[in-house]
Design a protein around this motif. Structure first.
Motif, PDB file in Angstrom:
ATOM      1  N   HIS A   1      53.864  66.190 -15.789  1.00 55.26           N
ATOM      2  CA  HIS A   1      54.538  67.305 -16.786  1.00 55.26           C
ATOM      3  C   HIS A   1      53.193  67.762 -18.469  1.00 55.26           C
ATOM      4  O   HIS A   1      54.424  68.171 -18.756  1.00 55.26           O
TER       5      HIS A   1
ATOM      6  N   ASP B   1      51.621  69.226 -21.309  1.00 57.13           N
ATOM      7  CA  ASP B   1      50.269  70.338 -21.770  1.00 57.13           C
ATOM      8  C   ASP B   1      48.867  69.697 -21.999  1.00 57.13           C
ATOM      9  O   ASP B   1      48.296  70.822 -21.957  1.00 57.13           O
TER      10      ASP B   1
ATOM     11  N   ASP C   1      47.211  79.824 -11.532  1.00 56.77           N
ATOM     12  CA  ASP C   1      46.183  78.724 -12.006  1.00 56.77           C
ATOM     13  C   ASP C   1      45.479  78.917 -13.906  1.00 56.77           C
ATOM     14  O   ASP C   1      44.869  78.005 -14.369  1.00 56.77           O
TER      15      ASP C   1
ATOM     16  N   LYS D   1      47.345  77.679 -16.691  1.00 52.77           N
ATOM     17  CA  LYS D   1      47.338  76.224 -16.784  1.00 52.77           C
ATOM     18  C   LYS D   1      46.180  76.217 -17.058  1.00 52.77           C
ATOM     19  O   LYS D   1      46.308  74.620 -18.032  1.00 52.77           O
TER      20      LYS D   1
ATOM     21  N   SER E   1      45.115  73.676 -20.738  1.00 56.98           N
ATOM     22  CA  SER E   1      44.685  72.559 -21.078  1.00 56.98           C
ATOM     23  C   SER E   1      43.238  72.692 -21.857  1.00 56.98           C
ATOM     24  O   SER E   1      43.068  71.768 -22.523  1.00 56.98           O
TER      25      SER E   1
END
Ligand SMILES: [Zn+2]
Length: 534
Positions: free
Chosen positions: A200, A202, A471, A474, A478
């Motif tokens: 989890h 970030d 997606d 996310k 990142s």
């Protein structure tokens, strides 16, 4: 499908947009984007709290508020000055080591672990270690990770997150640095090592490590430090956790597997001592909150305020990535301040009337630990009891069409009902926090208001689990979150951002016009703060 939906949105918003854009029936988001462009340009140099560029950004926001006819609500015009103490780790004179038996293992600051300067570290610490699971103590859930362990004089090692038996809001609350330190201190613990749950995170560790050279800040006003007495705070690279866990019979894989399977985490003594030397460079800076009022029209209600917040600061310069060292913070959170300004502009152009007043606050020091909002909530420029709600916008990520809204705090107060009402009119679906383990509810400025009893929400673009949108989110986290690439050269859905702003504006208007002020739900954990505010 697409066309039908667009027509529906146009029909709903045409009223004020027609006025706002001279007959054009669709807001293409270009006005909102123009504010982002100014605030996130390279000239703003990442709007570091206390920097001349942050001051320039604050003056820009104040000038927009003035142009839109909003009343100054700071202490010096629109500006509320906020003083900070600064801390920066002097890495050349700092060190970390683990002592197992007689053997000393040097720990590389950066690749293996970092000393957080958010806690003012003691010059020297040498202490035993104990693994305390999630390191949470929540009396209302009869949950205590510290019970029955020898913790006196030790450094607590814990993994981020919380047990499945606790609600997301409760985990968030007890994971805040203030609450966690209260529990640790009462158990005789002197410092902490956090291991992020690798499932989890970030940010990849390399970027967490890169942030360690950042200057950290604490509010200079007396009594505002939440970690008084904490001697050291460390974040440990999960890939290097085996060094910490050596000789315990436990592995991080086992602990992570237990967390993911929602099983209780093990708790155990660690047969090692941590030795830390921490040298710190200290200083002082002043930064700015910016506050403005759209006055209400109802004699009975106009002295009450519906607050909208977004943070003006970002993190300034940092370690270069691909040759770029300006951390522009376009989505984090120039986008939210741009929403404040976009809504202020719409209020003027539609000559909007609301019963209660709307109070817009662009806060500083968010990236330093919600400090500007913490200061404003403790020293509000309107009477504290008259603040009825806070709607916060931080990094709402308009990366795809706005069809689903994620609402942090959705089930905690009657504001959730207001969200549902607006959402059904705009045909937007609503979801609560989809990933409570990220602790988003306590990671932005609404939390400062919650602690003063104010019903609050934060709203983001939603994505369903496993969807292409999830997606995209996310990948954004990142690749761009707290990186120089969160700049003006990224794909953003400006039309969707404008629709989001419509949603926020309608929500604020609805709350401002409601016969009763918002209330925490009786069963909400956060209702406990209500008494302190009135
Ligand atoms: Zn941020």
């Amino acid at each position: 499908m697409r066309l039908t939906r667009d027509v529906a949105v146009c029909a709903l918003t045409a009223g004020f947009l027609a006025a706002a854009t001279g007959g054009q029936t669709r807001d293409d988001g270009s006005r909102w984007w123009s504010y982002v462009e100014y605030l996130a340009s390279d000239q703003m140099q990442g709007r570091q709290t206390g920097s001349p560029e942050h001051r320039k950004a604050a003056e820009y926001v104040a000038a927009q508020f003035e142009r839109d006819g909003l009343k100054a609500a700071g202490e010096q015009g629109y500006i509320q000055p906020v003083k900070f103490k600064t801390l920066q780790l002097d890495e050349a004179h700092s060190s970390l080591a683990l002592v197992h038996g007689g053997e000393t293992q040097k720990i590389a600051i950066g690749p293996e672990a970092i000393i957080s300067a958010r806690v003012d570290p003691a010059p020297k610490v040498s202490a035993g270690l104990v693994f305390v699971g999630y390191g949470l103590r929540a009396p209302e859930s009869h949950y205590d990770d510290l019970a029955g362990l020898d913790t006196r004089g030790k450094i607590a090692v814990y993994m981020g997150g919380g047990p499945s038996t606790m609600s997301g809001a409760l985990i968030s609350h007890y994971s805040s640095s203030a609450e966690r330190w209260k529990a640790f201190r009462s158990a005789g613990i002197i410092g902490a090592i956090a291991i992020p749950n690798p499932k989890h995170m970030d940010l990849p560790w390399s970027r967490i490590a890169a942030s360690r050279t950042q200057v950290t800040m604490q509010l200079a006003a007396p009594g505002m430090s939440e970690t008084e007495g904490e001697q050291i705070s460390i974040a440990w690279n999960p890939e290097k956790a085996e060094d910490l866990l050596r000789g315990t019979g436990h592995t991080l894989d086992e602990i992570v597997a237990a967390a993911e399977a929602k099983k209780p985490l093990p708790r155990f003594q660690i047969p090692a001592t941590l030795e830390a030397t921490a040298a710190v460079k200290r200083g002082e800076v002043e930064s700015q909150n910016v506050a403005a009022i759209w006055p209400g029209s109802d004699p009975k209600f106009k002295d009450q305020y519906v607050v909208m917040t977004a943070h003006l600061d970002h993190v300034g310069f940092g370690a270069p990535i691909d040759g770029d060292r300006i951390y522009n913070g376009a989505m984090d959170d120039a986008s939210g301040v741009a929403s404040l300004l976009d809504i202020a502009d719409r209020l003027r152009s539609t000559a909007a009337k609301t019963k209660r007043s709307l109070l817009f606050v662009a806060v500083t020091g968010e990236e330093k630990g919600l400090l500007g909002s913490k200061y404003f909530a403790a020293h509000p420029t309107v009477p504290a009891r008259d603040i009825v709600a806070d709607i916060n916008c931080d990094m709402f990520l308009p990366l795809f069409p706005f069809r689903l809204v994620t609402v942090y705090g959705l089930d905690e107060s009657t504001l959730g009902n207001d969200v549902h009402a607006i959402a059904s009119k705009m045909r937007i679906r609503v979801q609560p926090d989809p990933e409570p383990s990220r602790n988003v509810f306590i990671r932005s400025d609404q939390y400062s208001f919650i602690l003063h009893g104010v019903p609050s929400l934060m709203l983001d673009f939603g994505a369903e689990k496993g969807s292409p949108e999830a997606d995209i989110q996310k990948r954004w986290l990142s690749e761009r979150y707290h990186a120089p690439s969160d700049d003006l050269n990224q794909p953003v859905d400006k039309v969707a951002a404008a629709e989001f702003n419509t949603f926020i504006m309608k929500l604020m208007e609805r709350v401002a016009d409601a016969p009763a002020r918002p209330e925490w739900k009786r069963e909400s954990f956060f209702s406990r703060y209500r008494a302190s505010a009135r």
